[in-house]
Motif scaffolding. Structure first.
Motif: not given
Length: 72
Positions: A36-43, A45-48, A50-54
């Motif tokens: 889930i994190f990898r998919i969100t980060f690829s979309m 491009k922000s670590l913070h 992507a963590e929140d979305i995950t």
């Protein structure tokens, strides 16, 4: 050789559905969090972000787990 559905080992989601507990839910989350994190980060491009979305996705998963089928 292909395995039939009955021959395949149960995944974490199926184990949770069969035996809902904090332990089986934790296994399910651990199994899915990285993808889930990898998919969100690829979309995004922000670590913070992507963590929140995950985190939001995992909250929605736990709130609505009974609405999912066995194929997640």
């Amino acid at each position: 050789m292909f395995l039939t559905l009955k021959e395949r080992p149960m995944n974490a989601f199926q184990k949770y559905k069969e035996n809902p507990s904090h332990e089986t839910l934790a296994v399910l989350i651990k199994e899915r969090v990285d993808s889930i994190f990898r998919i969100t980060f690829s979309m995004v491009k922000s670590l913070h972000d992507a963590e929140d979305i995950t985190q939001q996705v995992l909250i929605k998963l736990t709130e609505n787990i009974d609405r999912f089928d066995d194929e997640i």
